[in-house]
Design a protein around this motif. Structure first.
Motif, mmCIF file in Angstrom:
data_model
loop_
_atom_site.group_PDB
_atom_site.id
_atom_site.type_symbol
_atom_site.label_atom_id
_atom_site.label_comp_id
_atom_site.label_asym_id
_atom_site.label_seq_id
_atom_site.Cartn_x
_atom_site.Cartn_y
_atom_site.Cartn_z
ATOM 1 N N ASP A 157 0.638 -1.137 -0.120
ATOM 2 C CA ASP A 157 0.055 0.073 0.131
ATOM 3 C C ASP A 157 0.747 1.306 -0.230
ATOM 4 N N GLU A 158 2.215 1.159 0.157
ATOM 5 C CA GLU A 158 2.841 2.318 0.098
ATOM 6 C C GLU A 158 2.842 3.128 -1.329
ATOM 7 N N VAL A 159 2.655 4.294 -1.050
ATOM 8 C CA VAL A 159 2.327 5.224 -2.203
ATOM 9 C C VAL A 159 3.649 6.028 -2.723
ATOM 10 N N LEU A 160 3.659 5.629 -4.234
ATOM 11 C CA LEU A 160 4.953 5.933 -4.988
ATOM 12 C C LEU A 160 4.575 6.958 -5.982
ATOM 13 N N ASP A 161 5.587 7.715 -6.407
ATOM 14 C CA ASP A 161 5.517 8.600 -7.508
ATOM 15 C C ASP A 161 5.534 7.831 -8.694
ATOM 16 N N VAL A 162 4.799 8.311 -9.574
ATOM 17 C CA VAL A 162 4.913 7.649 -11.008
ATOM 18 C C VAL A 162 5.317 8.442 -11.923
ATOM 19 N N VAL A 163 6.440 8.283 -12.747
ATOM 20 C CA VAL A 163 7.422 8.993 -13.615
ATOM 21 C C VAL A 163 7.307 8.661 -14.899
ATOM 22 N N ASP A 164 7.549 9.368 -15.969
ATOM 23 C CA ASP A 164 7.640 9.205 -17.375
ATOM 24 C C ASP A 164 8.857 8.786 -17.730
ATOM 25 N N GLU A 165 9.052 8.791 -19.193
ATOM 26 C CA GLU A 165 10.370 8.126 -19.683
ATOM 27 C C GLU A 165 11.511 9.157 -19.560
ATOM 28 N N ASP B 261 11.941 10.663 -16.312
ATOM 29 C CA ASP B 261 11.868 10.880 -15.010
ATOM 30 C C ASP B 261 11.162 11.959 -14.274
ATOM 31 N N ARG B 262 10.177 12.369 -14.910
ATOM 32 C CA ARG B 262 9.350 13.553 -14.423
ATOM 33 C C ARG B 262 7.949 12.920 -13.808
ATOM 34 N N VAL B 263 7.715 13.452 -12.558
ATOM 35 C CA VAL B 263 6.507 12.807 -11.740
ATOM 36 C C VAL B 263 5.314 13.156 -12.526
ATOM 37 N N VAL B 264 4.421 12.175 -13.003
ATOM 38 C CA VAL B 264 3.305 12.473 -13.724
ATOM 39 C C VAL B 264 1.889 11.891 -12.968
ATOM 40 N N GLY B 265 2.031 11.166 -11.694
ATOM 41 C CA GLY B 265 1.115 10.970 -10.760
ATOM 42 C C GLY B 265 1.669 10.242 -9.722
#
Length: 183
Positions: free
Chosen positions: A16-24, A26-30
């Motif tokens: 359940d740990e919340v992580l940053d989702v990044v693009d190709e 390495d920019r945070v997108v969600g």
């Protein structure tokens, strides 16, 4: 029919740990919980820390069977996912101290970043190194076995032991960059 749920002592860690989702790039997108990010193959971030002792041996360990990714595999890095809003540097120090069971570790030295991608997983990976002269007491929930091995012994075990694929990729990248004089 009732849903089968593993006993809490057997359930995967930190789903359940919340992580940053990044693009190709390495920019945070969600953001997403770890289990969702892995199930949907969302790109996240990870820190790898190569730990050496005073005799220049490398800390090697076997992950517990409860790990969400690569359970019961060997690894030559400590580290893990970068939490939501956390920097690579913060995660590297936090993860190294947690997994080694120490406090007051020097700040790990950043070496390089690379994108780890397989059909199952994808994460931006920051690789570090640190010297640990403190007595270690690894987290039993994370580590089943550990030892400081001379690098020659580690090299002999690369084809013999079941290694975490991302750790092995990071280690091979480290060796290639070391041979090229880049680190």
């Amino acid at each position: 029919m009732t849903e089968h749920r593993p006993h809490p002592a057997q359930a995967p860690l930190d789903a359940d740990e919340v992580l940053d989702v990044v693009d190709e790039r390495d920019r945070v997108v969600g953001q997403a919980p770890r289990a969702v990010a892995y199930a949907r193959r969302l790109r996240t971030r990870c820190a790898f820390v190569l730990v050496r002792d005073a005799d220049d041996r490398v800390f090697v360990h076997r992950r517990t069977p409860r790990k969400l990714v690569f359970p019961s595999h060997y690894d030559m890095f400590v580290g893990g996912v970068v939490g939501a809003g956390e920097t690579y540097d913060e995660a590297a120090l936090r993860e190294a101290e947690e997994e080694l069971g120490v406090s007051g570790l020097p700040r790990p030295e950043p070496l390089f970043r690379f994108l780890y991608e397989t059909p199952e997983h994808t994460w931006w990976s920051a690789v570090y190194q640190v010297r640990c002269t403190l007595p270690v007491a690894p987290q039993e929930s994370e580590i089943d076995w550990h030892a400081f091995l001379p690098e020659e012994e580690l090299a002999r075990q690369l084809d013999a032991w079941a290694w975490t694929p991302d750790g092995l990729a990071a280690y091979r990248e480290l060796l290639a960059r070391r041979a090229a004089g880049e680190v």
